[in-house]
Scaffold this motif. Structure first.
Motif, PDB file in Angstrom:
ATOM      1  N   UNK A  33      35.475  20.648 -50.026  1.00  0.00           N
ATOM      2  CA  UNK A  33      34.733  20.131 -48.880  1.00  0.00           C
ATOM      3  C   UNK A  33      34.829  18.603 -48.769  1.00  0.00           C
ATOM      4  N   UNK A  34      35.012  17.947 -49.915  1.00  0.00           N
ATOM      5  CA  UNK A  34      35.020  16.482 -49.856  1.00  0.00           C
ATOM      6  C   UNK A  34      36.349  15.927 -49.319  1.00  0.00           C
ATOM      7  N   UNK A  35      37.368  16.747 -49.172  1.00  0.00           N
ATOM      8  CA  UNK A  35      38.625  16.264 -48.622  1.00  0.00           C
ATOM      9  C   UNK A  35      39.389  15.402 -49.608  1.00  0.00           C
ATOM     10  N   UNK A  36      39.911  14.298 -49.115  1.00  0.00           N
ATOM     11  CA  UNK A  36      40.666  13.398 -49.980  1.00  0.00           C
ATOM     12  C   UNK A  36      42.152  13.591 -49.828  1.00  0.00           C
ATOM     13  N   UNK A  37      42.960  12.922 -50.649  1.00  0.00           N
ATOM     14  CA  UNK A  37      44.408  13.054 -50.546  1.00  0.00           C
ATOM     15  C   UNK A  37      44.885  14.386 -51.112  1.00  0.00           C
ATOM     16  N   UNK A  89      40.766  22.334 -39.510  1.00  0.00           N
ATOM     17  CA  UNK A  89      40.530  20.888 -39.591  1.00  0.00           C
ATOM     18  C   UNK A  89      40.915  20.192 -38.285  1.00  0.00           C
ATOM     19  N   UNK A  90      42.029  20.657 -37.709  1.00  0.00           N
ATOM     20  CA  UNK A  90      42.590  19.948 -36.553  1.00  0.00           C
ATOM     21  C   UNK A  90      42.847  20.925 -35.412  1.00  0.00           C
ATOM     22  N   UNK A  91      41.840  21.340 -34.705  1.00  0.00           N
ATOM     23  CA  UNK A  91      42.057  22.293 -33.610  1.00  0.00           C
ATOM     24  C   UNK A  91      42.952  21.676 -32.542  1.00  0.00           C
ATOM     25  N   UNK A  92      43.849  22.496 -32.004  1.00  0.00           N
ATOM     26  CA  UNK A  92      44.728  22.032 -30.939  1.00  0.00           C
ATOM     27  C   UNK A  92      44.139  22.478 -29.613  1.00  0.00           C
ATOM     28  N   UNK A 148      37.202  16.319 -40.405  1.00  0.00           N
ATOM     29  CA  UNK A 148      38.539  16.167 -40.963  1.00  0.00           C
ATOM     30  C   UNK A 148      38.873  14.715 -41.272  1.00  0.00           C
ATOM     31  N   UNK A 149      37.924  13.811 -41.031  1.00  0.00           N
ATOM     32  CA  UNK A 149      38.219  12.392 -41.198  1.00  0.00           C
ATOM     33  C   UNK A 149      38.596  12.051 -42.640  1.00  0.00           C
ATOM     34  N   UNK A 150      37.980  12.721 -43.590  1.00  0.00           N
ATOM     35  CA  UNK A 150      38.225  12.385 -44.999  1.00  0.00           C
ATOM     36  C   UNK A 150      39.477  13.018 -45.580  1.00  0.00           C
ATOM     37  N   UNK A 151      40.275  13.727 -44.775  1.00  0.00           N
ATOM     38  CA  UNK A 151      41.442  14.423 -45.303  1.00  0.00           C
ATOM     39  C   UNK A 151      42.721  13.651 -45.038  1.00  0.00           C
ATOM     40  N   UNK A 208      49.893  12.867 -35.926  1.00  0.00           N
ATOM     41  CA  UNK A 208      49.464  12.038 -37.049  1.00  0.00           C
ATOM     42  C   UNK A 208      48.383  12.664 -37.907  1.00  0.00           C
ATOM     43  N   UNK A 209      48.115  13.967 -37.712  1.00  0.00           N
ATOM     44  CA  UNK A 209      47.073  14.632 -38.501  1.00  0.00           C
ATOM     45  C   UNK A 209      47.554  14.916 -39.920  1.00  0.00           C
ATOM     46  N   UNK A 210      48.819  15.271 -40.057  1.00  0.00           N
ATOM     47  CA  UNK A 210      49.402  15.507 -41.379  1.00  0.00           C
ATOM     48  C   UNK A 210      50.783  14.864 -41.400  1.00  0.00           C
TER      49      UNK A 210
END
Ligand code: FAD
Lengths: 404, 380
Positions: free
Chosen positions: B152-156, B176-179, B190-193, B220-222
């Protein structure tokens, strides 16, 4: 009837041991063909039958809510009777045989199915699948031949007590599900051998009573109560449907093994029986009912009793397809494929019940002209002791020998 | 169907009001030996209280041999966390088969779920789902399960996916990133991912969800690193450091064939890196000895050879067995081994049980990946 081994013309005397094994190989091949092609269409078939049966039952019971009105009573009772027949025959009997286990559907599986019948499926599976299907028509081993209360073979000594056998048979037919429950419990034998205190036996009795209580509560209390003012007509309708179902299934089962000409076997004869010999016993120990699709479905495809006894765990909807191949095999080996329309088979089976209720040969010898003497003889045999009966039987035999 | 005994699970803390209780009992008395549910199922199989099922509503081809199956689950579907899988029971050629499939989306507004299936050579279920499944078909479901989910905490993070192994990852990414119509949404959750995806496939046209991955990359999401065996050669895990320069800072989530996952495990262990994996199937070792398996409760015995899972051997012989993923993951097939020895077909590890040395309840074994290594008594 007399066991095949004692017949002057044994109908399998012309078969060599090689023939018998060849029959086994051919039958195995017929079986494998069906096993290999079992699939979606078969699964769809049994699901469809279950679906139709349940909707028919619901619909009929809904109509019976108004059974105070005679037309509703007639329609509802007819529908419920058909639903109960389907449930016992094409669905319950065949699922409990494991015909549908290959689908791996836990809801349509021999280990989980329970049916609308006095005897719990677990007990019935033992006496029917294990005993009757293994020892088919072996005198002394297959109690299906008479549920322990009937004279089913000439070799069983006649006793005046058997004169009532047609009456019992009719009563047994009306309340067949209870007859089967008693038979599955081996009630007669257990009472005779004073084994009624056996905890195992008592547990089974309890199981049967619980099942009977539930089925009776449903048909004779809950649904009548739901009908409110139609309480009594609904109760009568449910009773009628149960009797209709019982009479029908009893008739179908009589047709399967009881018509004149179906063979029985001696206990000794099955010692060390090969697979081929087992097949031949099933071939000669069963009889089919010819008819249309409706006959097949309503009889749970026991109209193909021969095919069913050869392959008890193949899906019932496939028996019709293999029947011509099985019949061709009978012809190839010059065996009697016993099939006839329903009325004929029922009549034949009842004829046998009546014939065997009388002393050996009595029915055949009796003509309108000699009827008074014959009746006098029967009276003597009935009222006299075993000695009198033996003497009369001996004289009959002598006269027959002299005539020949 | 019908059972005489119908114990109803009723937690002590929530006693049912007595009236409903009586109504239920009355309904059961009216339907015995069946259950009221057996009749209700005829009309409303997806209702609340029914055993969990779903209806296939859509079958959408993804590549030449993969398709997405959209399912409307029954009312009691409890939802899922992206990355989890669902076990699906479906009748193929009339026979009920159960397989696990990753859910390829986040929780959806329309309440439906979807899985994406790749047809494997000679695959019974995957072929059926990709080629023959039709909208309207009822399937059986279990609640979502699985530990392969995002922290849940995300990160790299680094995702390594190969072939159909992309499915659980696509579920996480879509969540995380709905289209939407005007592009990829960037949500606070999704900001922390910070995500890199190394996606491996035999060739570009074989890549499931390539368009989705590219769209996420373009937005630029991934960061997407796509590798095709026919162009780049089979991926060597030692190349990862070049493909992902900051590999050491990332937690790796990998899903793909056993060979790739094993290589990754060795690589990450040597480098001291964190790795989470999801396996779709296992490599099996050489057959053992086999033996007679007796099921103590139902009284059947089955001759099983040393290369066949006990589950398969028993089902072949007509025993109705509890089963699950059939690959050693879900534990849906566990039964207690009373006496005897079994060999794990994946590892060769032998498990033994005896009345003297084992727990009184026996040693639970997974019948789907264990073969008999001698005679076995199993409680069932
Ligand atoms: C947790 C989990 C999640 C999964 N998620 C997905 C998913 O999202 N999408 C998906 O397509 N599959 C997924 N699978 C795999 C899936 O459950 C089935 O194993 C797969 O569809 C093959 O089943 P089958 O009936 O077609 O093959 P089977 O008839 O069981 O096997 C046929 C042949 O294929 C081989 N085989 C079995 N599984 C695979 C496989 N995965 N890859 C290649 N060959 C195989 C067998 O060894 C056999 O030789 C997942 C499995 C697990 C355990």
């Amino acid at each position: 009837m007399t066991t095949i081994q004692k017949k002057p013309e044994n109908p399998i005397a012309h078969l060599t041991p090689e023939d018998i094994e060849a029959i086994g190989v051919e039958l195995d091949a017929i079986r494998q063909e069906i096993v290999d092609s079992r699939g979606e269409a078969d699964a769809a078939y049994i699901r469809k039958v279950i679906d139709v049966q349940r909707k028919l039952e619901l619909g009929s019971r809904a109509v019976l809510l108004a059974s105070l009105f005679p037309p509703a009573w007639v329609v509802g009772t007819a529908g419920l009777s058909v639903a109960k027949v389907l449930e016992n025959m094409e669905i319950g009997h065949n699922i409990l045989h494991g015909q549908w286990d290959w689908m791996r559907d836990p809801k349509i599986h021999s280990t989980t199915w329970e049916w609308d019948m006095a005897t719990p499926s677990e007990q019935w599976k033992h006496s029917h699948n294990e005993l009757h299907h293994t020892y088919t028509n072996v005198i002394g081993k297959d109690n299906d031949l008479g549920y322990g209360i009937m004279r089913v073979d000439e070799d069983q000594t006649w006793h005046p007590f058997y004169l009532a056998q047609p009456v019992w048979n009719f009563i047994n037919a009306c309340f067949f599900e209870y007859g089967i429950a008693a038979y599955d419990l081996e009630l007669g034998a257990n009472i005779k051998r004073k084994r009624t205190k056996d905890p195992e036996f008592q547990k089974r009795v309890k199981g049967v009573l619980k099942k009977i209580r539930r089925q009776a509560t449903k048909d004779y209390l809950v649904h009548p109560a739901l009908s409110g003012p139609s309480f009594l007509p609904t109760l009568a309708a449910n009773f009628t449907a149960n009797v209709v179902r019982n009479l029908w299934s009893h008739s179908i089962i009589m047709c399967g093994h009881f018509p004149e000409g179906v063979e029985t076997f001696e206990k000794r004869s099955i010692d060390g029986e090969t697979r081929g010999e087992w097949y031949v016993r099933q071939m000669l120990g069963s009889a089919n009912i010819s008819g249309g699709k409706a006959m097949h479905v309503m009889s749970g495809n026991l109209s193909h009793q021969i095919e069913h006894h050869l392959f008890p765990d193949l899906p019932s909807n496939r028996y019709a397809e293999i029947a011509p191949k099985v019949r061709a095999l009978f012809e190839k080996y010059d065996l009697n494929y016993h099939t006839a329309p329903f009325p004929q088979q029922v009549a034949s089976a009842w004829h046998k019940v009546v014939r065997l209720s009388l002393p050996n040969g009595w029915l055949a010898q009796t003509t309108p002209r000699n009827a008074p003497q014959q009746l006098a003889k029967l009276y003597k045999m009935t009222t006299g002791g075993p000695k009198v009966r033996r003497a009369i039987a001996a004289r009959d035999r002598q006269m027959a020998a002299r005539a020949a | 169907m019908a059972t005489i005994e119908t114990p109803r699970a009723r937690p002590a803390s929530t006693p049912r009001p007595r009236l409903t209780d009586r109504l239920v009992r009355f309904a059961e008395a009216a339907t015995t030996p069946l259950l009221p549910a057996d009749y209700l199922d005829l009309f409303h199989p997806l209702r609340s209280g029914a055993s969990l099922r779903g209806r296939i509503e859509e079958v959408r081809p993804e590549t030449a041999d993969a398709a997405t199956i959209v399912i409307r689950p029954g009312a009691d579907w409890a939802g899922h966390v992206p990355g989890q899988y669902v076990r699906v029971g479906i009748d193929v050629d009339g026979v009920r088969q159960w397989r696990a499939y990753s859910l390829t989306h986040g929780p959806r507004a329309d309440g439906r779920i979807s899985i994406t299936v790749k047809a494997v050579p000679d695959g019974t279920v995957s072929h059926h789902l990709v080629r023959s499944a039709r909208a309207g078909t009822l399937v059986h479901l279990e609640q979502a399960a699985g530990e392969f989910v995002l922290p849940p905490e995300g990160g790299p993070l680094l995702f390594v996916t190969a072939g159909s192994g992309v499915t659980p990852v696509i579920g996480m990414l879509r969540n995380l990133f709905p289209v939407v119509d005007d592009g990829v949404l960037r949500l606070p959750r999704s900001a922390g991912h910070d995500i890199v995806v190394v996606h491996v496939a035999p060739s570009e046209p074989d890549s499931i969800f390539l368009d989705d991955l590219r769209a996420l990359d373009a937005a630029g999401a991934v960061r997407l690193v796509a590798r095709y065996d026919d162009v780049h050669g089979v991926l060597d895990v030692d190349e990862l450091g070049e493909l992902v320069p900051d590999l050491a800072q990332r937690r790796t989530f990998a899903c793909g064939p056993a060979g790739l996952l094993e290589a990754l495990e060795r690589h990450h262990e040597a480098a001291g890196l964190e790795l989470f994996t999801e396996q779709f199937r296992s490599a099996r070792v050489e057959p053992g000895d086999g033996g007679t398996v007796s099921f103590t409760l139902n009284g059947t015995t089955v001759e099983a050879d040393g290369g066949t899972p006990i589950l398969d051997a028993a089902e072949e012989a007509g025993v109705l067995m509890p089963s699950g993923c059939r690959m050693g993951i879900c534990y849906g097939c566990v039964l207690p081994l009373r006496e005897g020895a079994v060999r794990d077909l994946r590892t060769g590890e032998v498990t033994t049980a005896s009345s003297l040395e084992s727990d009184t309840g026996g040693v639970p074994i997974q019948t789907c990946i264990n073969a008999a290594a001698g005679a076995c008594d199993i409680d069932h």
